[in-house]
Design a protein around this motif. Structure first.
Motif, PDB file in Angstrom:
ATOM      1  N   PHE A   9      34.764  41.340  48.088  1.00  0.00           N
ATOM      2  CA  PHE A   9      36.258  40.824  47.891  1.00  0.00           C
ATOM      3  C   PHE A   9      36.095  39.608  46.969  1.00  0.00           C
ATOM      4  CE2 PHE A   9      37.487  36.705  50.057  1.00  0.00           C
ATOM      5  CZ  PHE A   9      38.855  36.525  50.339  1.00  0.00           C
ATOM      6  N   ALA A  10      34.687  39.680  46.586  1.00  0.00           N
ATOM      7  CA  ALA A  10      34.430  37.850  45.800  1.00  0.00           C
ATOM      8  C   ALA A  10      34.662  38.534  44.291  1.00  0.00           C
ATOM      9  CB  ALA A  10      33.141  38.086  45.987  1.00  0.00           C
ATOM     10  N   ALA A  11      34.692  39.851  44.439  1.00  0.00           N
ATOM     11  CA  ALA A  11      35.382  40.055  42.578  1.00  0.00           C
ATOM     12  C   ALA A  11      37.157  40.157  42.531  1.00  0.00           C
ATOM     13  CB  ALA A  11      34.037  41.434  42.290  1.00  0.00           C
ATOM     14  N   ALA A  12      37.325  40.736  43.881  1.00  0.00           N
ATOM     15  CA  ALA A  12      38.875  40.235  43.790  1.00  0.00           C
ATOM     16  C   ALA A  12      39.025  38.889  43.867  1.00  0.00           C
ATOM     17  CB  ALA A  12      38.989  41.588  44.558  1.00  0.00           C
ATOM     18  N   LEU A  13      38.292  38.697  44.314  1.00  0.00           N
ATOM     19  CA  LEU A  13      39.368  36.741  44.305  1.00  0.00           C
ATOM     20  C   LEU A  13      38.873  36.390  43.142  1.00  0.00           C
ATOM     21  CD1 LEU A  13      40.261  34.263  45.878  1.00  0.00           C
ATOM     22  CD2 LEU A  13      37.197  34.404  46.440  1.00  0.00           C
ATOM     23  N   VAL A  14      38.136  36.320  41.992  1.00  0.00           N
ATOM     24  CA  VAL A  14      37.108  35.458  41.244  1.00  0.00           C
ATOM     25  C   VAL A  14      38.318  36.391  39.595  1.00  0.00           C
ATOM     26  CG1 VAL A  14      35.189  35.835  38.791  1.00  0.00           C
ATOM     27  CG2 VAL A  14      35.068  35.668  41.281  1.00  0.00           C
ATOM     28  N   ALA A  15      38.324  37.553  40.307  1.00  0.00           N
ATOM     29  CA  ALA A  15      39.313  38.346  39.460  1.00  0.00           C
ATOM     30  C   ALA A  15      41.481  37.864  39.318  1.00  0.00           C
ATOM     31  CB  ALA A  15      38.979  39.751  39.082  1.00  0.00           C
ATOM     32  N   SER A  16      41.595  38.300  40.366  1.00  0.00           N
ATOM     33  CA  SER A  16      42.878  37.283  40.587  1.00  0.00           C
ATOM     34  C   SER A  16      43.066  35.697  40.294  1.00  0.00           C
ATOM     35  CB  SER A  16      43.226  37.418  42.138  1.00  0.00           C
ATOM     36  OG  SER A  16      42.269  36.668  42.921  1.00  0.00           O
ATOM     37  N   ALA A  19      42.749  35.595  36.416  1.00  0.00           N
ATOM     38  CA  ALA A  19      44.032  36.275  35.974  1.00  0.00           C
ATOM     39  C   ALA A  19      45.245  35.241  35.781  1.00  0.00           C
ATOM     40  CB  ALA A  19      45.089  37.390  37.283  1.00  0.00           C
ATOM     41  N   CYS A  20      45.237  34.531  36.366  1.00  0.00           N
ATOM     42  CA  CYS A  20      46.257  32.760  36.050  1.00  0.00           C
ATOM     43  C   CYS A  20      46.371  31.955  35.959  1.00  0.00           C
ATOM     44  CB  CYS A  20      46.038  32.761  37.937  1.00  0.00           C
ATOM     45  SG  CYS A  20      46.743  33.980  39.534  1.00  0.00           S
ATOM     46  N   VAL A  21      44.953  31.869  35.013  1.00  0.00           N
ATOM     47  CA  VAL A  21      44.972  31.168  33.868  1.00  0.00           C
ATOM     48  C   VAL A  21      45.785  31.407  33.145  1.00  0.00           C
ATOM     49  CG1 VAL A  21      43.159  30.067  32.569  1.00  0.00           C
ATOM     50  CG2 VAL A  21      42.450  30.815  34.665  1.00  0.00           C
ATOM     51  N   THR A  22      46.312  29.873  32.440  1.00  0.00           N
ATOM     52  CA  THR A  22      47.748  30.326  31.040  1.00  0.00           C
ATOM     53  C   THR A  22      46.730  28.669  30.560  1.00  0.00           C
ATOM     54  OG1 THR A  22      49.549  30.373  33.398  1.00  0.00           O
ATOM     55  CG2 THR A  22      49.483  29.632  31.179  1.00  0.00           C
ATOM     56  N   ILE A  23      46.901  28.722  29.536  1.00  0.00           N
ATOM     57  CA  ILE A  23      46.289  28.196  27.717  1.00  0.00           C
ATOM     58  C   ILE A  23      47.931  28.130  27.232  1.00  0.00           C
ATOM     59  CG2 ILE A  23      45.449  28.007  25.988  1.00  0.00           C
ATOM     60  CD1 ILE A  23      43.501  30.570  27.127  1.00  0.00           C
ATOM     61  N   ASN A  24      47.965  26.546  27.373  1.00  0.00           N
ATOM     62  CA  ASN A  24      49.575  26.094  26.830  1.00  0.00           C
ATOM     63  C   ASN A  24      48.912  25.493  25.693  1.00  0.00           C
ATOM     64  OD1 ASN A  24      50.618  26.415  29.785  1.00  0.00           O
ATOM     65  ND2 ASN A  24      50.046  25.056  30.389  1.00  0.00           N
TER      66      ASN A  24
END
Length: 64
Positions: A9-16, A19-24
């Motif tokens: 669960f912790a690994a899935a939380l970190v991965a998700s 994955a949502c980080v955006t670089i502008n």
């Protein structure tokens, strides 16, 4: 909850979350416009130079 499920669960939380980080990246409008103008000027100079170059006719009696 067993320890393996917690780690999963912790690994899935970190991965998700990752994955949502955006670089502008911010490009200043003035610098982008200046670069575009420079590129356009270079292209026009190339076209003007190509149009004024003398055209040499092919040599007579060439092979076919």
């Amino acid at each position: 909850m067993n320890p393996a499920a917690r780690w999963l669960f912790a690994a899935a939380l970190v991965a998700s979350t990752a994955a949502c980080v955006t670089i502008n990246i911010y490009f200043p409008a003035a610098a982008a416009e200046k670069a575009a103008d420079r590129i356009i000027d270079e292209v026009w100079q190339l076209r003007e130079g190509a149009g004024s170059a003398p055209v040499t006719p092919p040599a007579a009696g060439g092979t076919k």
